[in-house]
Write an enzyme that holds these catalytic residues in place. Sequence first.
Site, mmCIF file in Angstrom:
data_model
loop_
_atom_site.group_PDB
_atom_site.id
_atom_site.type_symbol
_atom_site.label_atom_id
_atom_site.label_comp_id
_atom_site.label_asym_id
_atom_site.label_seq_id
_atom_site.Cartn_x
_atom_site.Cartn_y
_atom_site.Cartn_z
ATOM 1 N N ASP A 1 -4.252 -12.886 3.588
ATOM 2 C CA ASP A 1 -5.511 -12.424 4.157
ATOM 3 C C ASP A 1 -6.711 -12.674 3.257
ATOM 4 O O ASP A 1 -7.835 -12.274 3.582
ATOM 5 C CB ASP A 1 -5.425 -10.944 4.548
ATOM 6 C CG ASP A 1 -4.741 -10.080 3.508
ATOM 7 O OD1 ASP A 1 -4.418 -10.598 2.416
ATOM 8 O OD2 ASP A 1 -4.501 -8.894 3.784
ATOM 9 N N HIS B 1 -6.382 -7.307 -0.342
ATOM 10 C CA HIS B 1 -6.513 -5.889 -0.682
ATOM 11 C C HIS B 1 -5.696 -5.572 -1.933
ATOM 12 O O HIS B 1 -4.612 -6.117 -2.124
ATOM 13 C CB HIS B 1 -6.014 -5.006 0.468
ATOM 14 C CG HIS B 1 -6.711 -5.246 1.761
ATOM 15 N ND1 HIS B 1 -6.147 -5.972 2.788
ATOM 16 C CD2 HIS B 1 -7.938 -4.854 2.191
ATOM 17 C CE1 HIS B 1 -6.991 -6.011 3.805
ATOM 18 N NE2 HIS B 1 -8.080 -5.350 3.474
ATOM 19 N N ASP C 1 -2.755 -10.599 -2.297
ATOM 20 C CA ASP C 1 -3.334 -10.110 -1.052
ATOM 21 C C ASP C 1 -4.821 -9.819 -1.258
ATOM 22 O O ASP C 1 -5.256 -9.496 -2.361
ATOM 23 C CB ASP C 1 -2.598 -8.830 -0.655
ATOM 24 C CG ASP C 1 -2.884 -8.367 0.758
ATOM 25 O OD1 ASP C 1 -2.052 -8.604 1.639
ATOM 26 O OD2 ASP C 1 -3.958 -7.747 0.970
ATOM 27 N N HIS D 1 0.817 -1.220 0.000
ATOM 28 C CA HIS D 1 0.000 0.000 0.000
ATOM 29 C C HIS D 1 0.852 1.273 0.000
ATOM 30 O O HIS D 1 0.294 2.379 -0.033
ATOM 31 C CB HIS D 1 -0.932 0.019 1.204
ATOM 32 C CG HIS D 1 -1.975 -1.059 1.196
ATOM 33 N ND1 HIS D 1 -2.800 -1.298 0.119
ATOM 34 C CD2 HIS D 1 -2.316 -1.988 2.142
ATOM 35 C CE1 HIS D 1 -3.606 -2.310 0.387
ATOM 36 N NE2 HIS D 1 -3.323 -2.744 1.611
#
Length: 336
Positions: free
Chosen positions: A282, A195, A193, A158
């Site tokens: 995740d 996200h 991931d 990120h």
Amino acid sequence: MKAILDDRQRKHDPQNFMANGVISRSPEQPARIDVLKSGAQAAGYAFAEPKDAGLGPIAAIHTAEYLSFLKTIHARWTRIDGAAPEVIPNIHPANRTDSYPKSAIGQAGYHQADTACPISEHTWLSAYWSAQTAITGADLVSGGENNIYALCRPPGHHAFTDLAGGFCFLNNAAIAAERLRQKGHRPAILDVDVHHGNGTQGIFYRRGDVLTVSIHADPARFYPFFWGHAHERGEGEGLGANFNLPLQRGTGDDDYIKALDIALARVADFGADILVVALGLDASIDDPFQGLAITYEGFRRIGDRLRNTGLLLLLVQEGGYLSETLGDNLNALLKA
């Protein structure tokens, strides 16, 4: 098989995480290291410490202004009368082109995208060695070794060139990919991931020499919200070198593997010789964020698909938060 880890990554221990207006302890905890390390060791990986390649490979991705901020902001923050122990922004510019303030408070807002990336006394130290872990992994893969696992923590995907966010400060996968590119390779980054890897996308969005692919929960109603949509293909020289595969919340193994096959076909068409996997775990059905529903068998199938690419693999740890199956899921993927 080799894995890389530096114990100084444990020193970053964020205490605050705000979601839905509620403040709780951050799920990005040092204890993740122990669970992930055990899972990798059970899969036959032996851990070694990273070498220190210096700031150069990190500065090849992140601006000098941003690195200066990360190195100094906590000491400056502590001089503010009544300041909290962690640097957490409360004001942000409307645009990246807005004026750059001298204030520690203003610079925190400029360089921290959200409240999920608090900076404490040891954050820079841990982030630096997390990046060096990825750099050492890249050097090993460049030398012809395969299936290198870089246990990077804090994670990185990120983080933009000059912006922290979502638990991330330095973009480990991007740093590794650029290191490989400078060594004459043609790397692709595959982010699995839950996200979207918005920082990674942003770093390479106008470049065509590194392919970025991300499979993730649809950001229309899931973090990071503003990035990761299917129409985002890159710009300028990077047009067509960014590929997003957003999935419906709760997507399980079979549909995920279909998306993974599409992603790996794009990697093959790019002509990559090394695949940097931004390895978030995740996407698990048991992960606290509950975005996707990948099982132990699903992670085994992901590992199987990665092996069958025939590419040299560098696995860079991203998300994956404490649950009963976190270590098992890493074990399943690495064994495959």
